[in-house]
Design a protein around this motif. Structure first.
Motif, short mmCIF file in Angstrom:
data_model
loop_
_atom_site.label_atom_id
_atom_site.label_comp_id
_atom_site.label_asym_id
_atom_site.label_seq_id
_atom_site.Cartn_x
_atom_site.Cartn_y
_atom_site.Cartn_z
N SER A 205 46.51 -12.11 31.73
CA SER A 205 46.68 -13.05 30.73
C SER A 205 47.98 -13.66 31.29
CB SER A 205 47.07 -12.35 29.30
OG SER A 205 48.35 -11.90 29.19
N LEU A 376 53.79 -9.21 22.38
CA LEU A 376 52.88 -10.44 21.95
C LEU A 376 53.51 -11.14 20.97
CD1 LEU A 376 49.64 -8.53 22.05
CD2 LEU A 376 50.60 -9.66 24.00
N ARG A 379 56.19 -13.45 22.40
CA ARG A 379 55.26 -14.62 23.05
C ARG A 379 54.90 -15.62 22.46
NH1 ARG A 379 49.77 -13.13 27.32
NH2 ARG A 379 50.33 -15.04 28.43
N ARG A 383 55.98 -19.62 22.76
CA ARG A 383 55.08 -20.77 23.00
C ARG A 383 55.65 -21.76 21.85
NH1 ARG A 383 49.02 -19.19 21.71
NH2 ARG A 383 48.66 -21.27 22.41
N TYR B 56 47.63 -13.06 22.21
CA TYR B 56 46.98 -12.33 23.25
C TYR B 56 46.56 -13.02 24.40
CZ TYR B 56 46.27 -8.39 19.77
OH TYR B 56 46.78 -7.48 18.90
N HIS B 57 46.32 -14.24 24.32
CA HIS B 57 46.05 -15.12 25.05
C HIS B 57 46.40 -16.69 25.00
CE1 HIS B 57 43.37 -14.75 28.69
NE2 HIS B 57 43.17 -13.58 28.41
N VAL B 58 46.67 -17.31 25.89
CA VAL B 58 47.45 -18.71 25.85
C VAL B 58 46.29 -19.92 25.84
CG1 VAL B 58 49.42 -18.32 26.60
CG2 VAL B 58 47.85 -18.97 28.18
N VAL B 59 45.05 -19.34 26.30
CA VAL B 59 44.02 -20.44 26.17
C VAL B 59 43.15 -20.32 24.91
CG1 VAL B 59 42.16 -21.65 27.60
CG2 VAL B 59 43.97 -20.64 28.86
N GLU B 60 42.87 -21.52 24.42
CA GLU B 60 42.14 -21.49 23.12
C GLU B 60 40.73 -21.34 23.34
OE1 GLU B 60 43.87 -21.40 19.96
OE2 GLU B 60 45.66 -21.52 20.99
N LEU B 61 40.37 -20.39 23.92
CA LEU B 61 38.86 -20.25 24.25
C LEU B 61 38.30 -19.20 23.51
CD1 LEU B 61 38.71 -20.36 28.18
CD2 LEU B 61 37.83 -22.21 26.47
N VAL B 64 32.87 -17.36 24.90
CA VAL B 64 32.51 -17.94 25.98
C VAL B 64 31.32 -17.44 26.42
CG1 VAL B 64 32.94 -18.66 28.39
CG2 VAL B 64 34.81 -18.28 27.04
#
Lengths: 484, 97
Positions: A205, A376, A379, A383, B56-61, B64
């Motif tokens: 990630s 998290l 995090r 952001r 959990y993840h920075v990309v808004e996907l 997929v």
């Protein structure tokens, strides 16, 4: 030393042959490699064979490719078909991938020549390239010092001319740290802009493959080649391919630069602080505006980063079992669990074992909420702080590293002290932001200092433009290490 | 904060869950180092995170998808090419039970 841009143009004009370029690169390798140890695997035969093929097609007038004839070094955690890919670990010392990473396909499509696979901290876990199973790489500017890490082999190779450009990977600073320590340009792209297919995973990630070069133009050129959507990486973003070199113009008038005070914390050496401020003032002279600011959550970035990175590592590195590939031992008298525990003990170095075990702890039942989940949430705060800052500023400026390159062996016995070196680079990974390190000066004893610029997601164009303007109006990229 | 966040016994247990054997000296060393590192991690306890959502993840996907098309699979001999011990197209492994 010729730049990638010059090589491509001279090959196209017929002034130079690819074979000549590749031979001269191996000349340099033979002069400096004994002292530097940039490469785990040198591909002399393969590279010369490819050079002859490229020359043949050039003689028929077929010079296609944005990297036609350019010698490229590739970090040894990026899979190359049929060429061993070790992650600088004993556990993968004989591993030969059966496919190419997407970035390798893209390099080859553009006419690049791969010179070799570069040394790194084992599984990209480190800031000094000292944890490699194949011995440390040394800094071309001072052979008693580390080149930074984990992409230390790639950075040292580029700085010493053992390659023209290189690929690295950056999970918490692994491109920018060695770029800063070796006085070259290194970009950690926006998360999702470069395919991770074929990159051996450490912390998915956070990590991105990125370009390393001796100047901003070559960095932008290499990034243009490797960036773009790949259906084989489901975190890859659907971006239109772009030529980032078109954004390179000397123009920073009105660019708003934020300088967050958290990047100048207590571990920052005075010489770094002064050199980075000098760079900010230089940009101001060139027409940019700056102001100081604060991103309070950054104080917690390093702790959150290590919890997340170790947790992901413990899961990713569970695949090494000494059965399907990699290091193995005899098992006639042992059971399954004993065998695997023994192979993993002997196959991984101490830092990798530490991170796997700690990551297992921070994910384990009863501790997940206390460590992983909290990290998290931190995090999210990070952001949000960046989002807020980018409402006021176009880019943020900071030191890449809190100190100049340190001595080999100076910190290796103390893991926490080594982790602290990542303090200024991990925020960009946690937030997925693009970040570049460019040379911005030297200490009085001639050690490089790097300037870090961070931009909003997918604004690599802005990073390149500011970096290019700085480079064109200062002389730091023209300096060459004495080892050459 | 108590001086020990994790005991040597716990380190042994976690290492066995992680599938990594440790020597006696290493158990001592890791216990000491883990306590230092974990105590640094506890810095994040200073923050009030009750109302904060995790990233959990920075990309808004999300979701997929791709077409479910049949493509050429990796041939068996390549799939097991790197296996150190194999026989008749199978990978050899130690006794499980």
């Amino acid at each position: 030393m010729l730049s990638a841009r010059e090589i491509v143009s001279r090959v196209k004009s017929g002034e130079l042959k690819v074979t000549e370029i590749v031979e001269s690169t191996f000349d340099r390798v033979s002069k400096t490699e004994d002292r530097l140890n940039c490469y785990v695997t040198i591909l002399q035969e393969e590279a010369l064979k490819r050079a002859r093929l490229l020359d043949e097609s050039a003689s028929k007038g077929k010079v296609h490719g944005r990297l036609f004839g350019v010698p490229v070094a590739v970090k040894d955690n990026i899979c190359t078909k049929g060429v061993r890919t070790t992650c600088s670990s004993r556990i993968l010392a004989n591993f030969k991938p059966v496919y190419n990473a997407t970035v390798i396909e893209r390099l080859e499509r553009e006419g690049a020549v791969i010179i070799g696979k570069t040394n790194m901290d084992e599984f990209a876990m480190g800031v000094s390239t000292e944890t490699s199973y194949f011995g440390p790489t040394r800094n071309p500017w001072d052979l008693t010092r580390v080149p930074g890490g984990s992409s230390g082999g790639s950075a040292a190779a580029v700085a010493a001319g053992e390659a023209t450009v290189a690929l690295g990977s950056d999970t918490g600073g692994s491109i920018r740290c060695p770029a800063s320590f070796c006085s070259i340009v290194g970009l950690k792209p926006t998360y999702g802009s470069v395919s991770r297919y074929g990159l051996i995973a450490y912390a998915n990630s956070l990590e991105q493959i990125g370009p390393m070069a001796r100047d901003v133009y070559d960095c932008a050129l290499l990034f243009s080649v490797i960036a773009g959507h790949d259906p084989r990486d489901s975190t890859s973003v659907n971006l239109k391919p772009k030529d980032y070199t078109v954004f390179l113009r000397e123009e920073v008038k009105g660019v708003k630069i934020g300088v967050p005070k958290e990047f100048f914390g207590e571990g920052t050496q005075k010489v770094v602080e002064e050199t980075v401020w000098k760079a900010v003032h230089k940009l101001e002279d060139l027409g940019a505006e700056y102001d100081t600011c604060s991103l309070p959550s950054l104080e917690y970035a390093l702790a959150a980063y290590y919890i997340i990175a170790m947790s992901e590592a413990s899961s990713n590195l569970a695949r090494y079992d000494g059965l399907r590939y990699g290091y193995s031992e005899e098992f006639t008298d042992t059971d399954w669990f004993t065998y695997i525990a023994k192979v993993r003990r002997n196959g991984f170095g101490p830092e990798v074992r530490r991170r796997i075990i700690l990551g297992t702890f921070t994910l384990s039942s009863g501790y997940y909420n206390r460590y992983y989940l909290k990290a998290l949430k931190v995090r999210t705060l990070i952001r949000m702080d960046f989002e807020k800052a980018f409402k006021r500023f176009d880019v943020l400026a900071a030191p890449t590293m809190p100190t100049p390159p340190f001595k080999l062996g100076e910190k290796i016995e103390n893991p926490l002290e080594l982790y602290m070196c990542d303090i200024d680079t991990v925020p960009a990974n946690l937030a997925g932001l693009p970040s570049i390190s460019i040379p911005c000066g030297f200490t009085t004893s001639g050690l490089p200092v790097g300037l870090q610029l961070i931009a909003p997601p997918f604004r690599e164009d802005l990073l390149f433009r500011v970096a290019y303007t700085f480079e064109k109006n200062t002389g730091y990229v023209k300096e060459e290490p004495e080892v050459i | 904060m108590s001086d020990k966040i994790i005991s040597k016994k716990e380190v042994e247990h976690i290492a066995s869950l992680a599938g990594i054997a440790l020597s006696e000296e290493e158990k001592e060393l890791f216990t000491k180092q883990f306590n230092e590192i974990l105590s640094y991690f506890h810095k994040i306890d200073e923050l009030d995170l009750e109302e904060v959502e995790p990233t959990y993840h920075v990309v808004e996907l999300s979701n997929v998808f791709r077409e479910d098309e049949v493509t050429e699979p990796l041939p068996l001999e390549l799939a097991i090419l790197n296996a150190p011990k194999k026989k008749d197209g199978y990978i050899k492994a130690p006794k499980i039970i």
